[in-house]
Design an enzyme around this catalytic site. Structure first.
Site, short mmCIF file in Angstrom:
data_model
loop_
_atom_site.label_atom_id
_atom_site.label_comp_id
_atom_site.label_asym_id
_atom_site.label_seq_id
_atom_site.Cartn_x
_atom_site.Cartn_y
_atom_site.Cartn_z
N ARG A 71 -3.40 -0.64 5.45
CA ARG A 71 -3.97 -1.77 4.70
C ARG A 71 -3.03 -2.96 4.52
O ARG A 71 -3.42 -4.11 4.77
CB ARG A 71 -4.42 -1.28 3.31
N CYS A 124 0.87 -1.18 0.00
CA CYS A 124 0.00 0.00 0.00
C CYS A 124 0.91 1.23 0.00
O CYS A 124 2.07 1.14 -0.38
CB CYS A 124 -0.97 -0.02 1.18
N ASP A 174 -8.62 3.77 1.05
CA ASP A 174 -7.63 4.14 2.07
C ASP A 174 -8.35 4.55 3.35
O ASP A 174 -9.09 5.53 3.35
CB ASP A 174 -6.81 5.30 1.51
P1 4NP Z 1 -1.82 2.78 4.05
O1 4NP Z 1 -2.53 4.11 4.55
O2 4NP Z 1 -1.25 3.11 2.68
O3 4NP Z 1 -2.94 1.80 3.95
O4 4NP Z 1 -0.77 2.43 5.06
C1 4NP Z 1 -1.92 5.35 4.58
C2 4NP Z 1 -1.11 5.68 5.66
C3 4NP Z 1 -0.54 6.95 5.71
C4 4NP Z 1 -0.79 7.86 4.70
C5 4NP Z 1 -1.59 7.53 3.62
C6 4NP Z 1 -2.16 6.26 3.56
N1 4NP Z 1 -0.20 9.16 4.77
O5 4NP Z 1 -0.53 10.01 3.92
O6 4NP Z 1 0.60 9.43 5.69
#
Ligand code: 4NP
Length: 158
Positions: free
Chosen positions: A13, A7, A123
């Site tokens: 995720r 991700c 997300d």
């Molecule tokens: P992930 O979610 O990709 O599912 O781990 C996110 C975690 C942090 C951020 C974006 C998505 N961020 O912008 O910091």
């Protein structure tokens, strides 16, 4: 069989996907390796988001020991199958892969449930408990499909 879940941050995720698939692998006595990574480095070294940890634990999946790491080009060589949680992560891997053929190994996770539809796991980063539950549900269904699809070949059982 080595599977990588990817991700953006590797804190919401993909650690869920890693934990869920590992649990199913254990239950099915498969000899598979699973890891996860993020295409961005904002959260490198951090533990999974508290709501990811909580949601996972509610389903008997402990992801507390995971530490976020960034996806690298060498992951494209090392893993047999790489699942992107969403289109943004897929596109980022595409740009890292360049012109080599490793992208053949990469697919959107939700294509295991809805082939060819190119759906993303939304997300949950800006969401709350509901959004994390929804992510869990989608990822769990996709992992069931992975177990069914590759496990039924019986190739990788211990
Ligand atoms: P992930 O979610 O990709 O599912 O781990 C996110 C975690 C942090 C951020 C974006 C998505 N961020 O912008 O910091």
């Amino acid at each position: 069989m080595k599977i990588l879940m990817v991700c953006l941050g590797n804190i919401c995720r993909s650690p869920l996907a890693e934990g869920i698939l590992k649990k199913k692998i254990r239950e099915n006595h498969f000899d598979w390796e699973v890891d996860s990574a993020g295409t961005e480095s904002y959260h490198t070294g951090e533990t999974p988001h508290p709501l990811s940890q909580k949601t996972a634990l509610q389903h008997g999946v402990d992801i507390s020991l995971h530490r976020a790491r960034r996806f690298t080009k060498s992951d494209l060589e090392k893993f047999d199958k790489i699942y992107a949680m969403a289109k943004d992560a897929y596109k980022e891997m595409e740009s890292i892969a360049g012109k080599n053929t490793y992208m053949k190994k990469v697919d959107l996770l939700m294509n295991e449930v809805s082939p060819g539809k190119d759906l993303s796991v939304p997300d949950p980063w800006y969401g709350g408990r509901e959004e994390f539950q929804q992510a869990y549900k989608l990822i769990d269904a996709a992992c069931d499909q992975i177990i069914f699809k590759y496990g039924s070949k019986n190739t990788f059982r211990t």
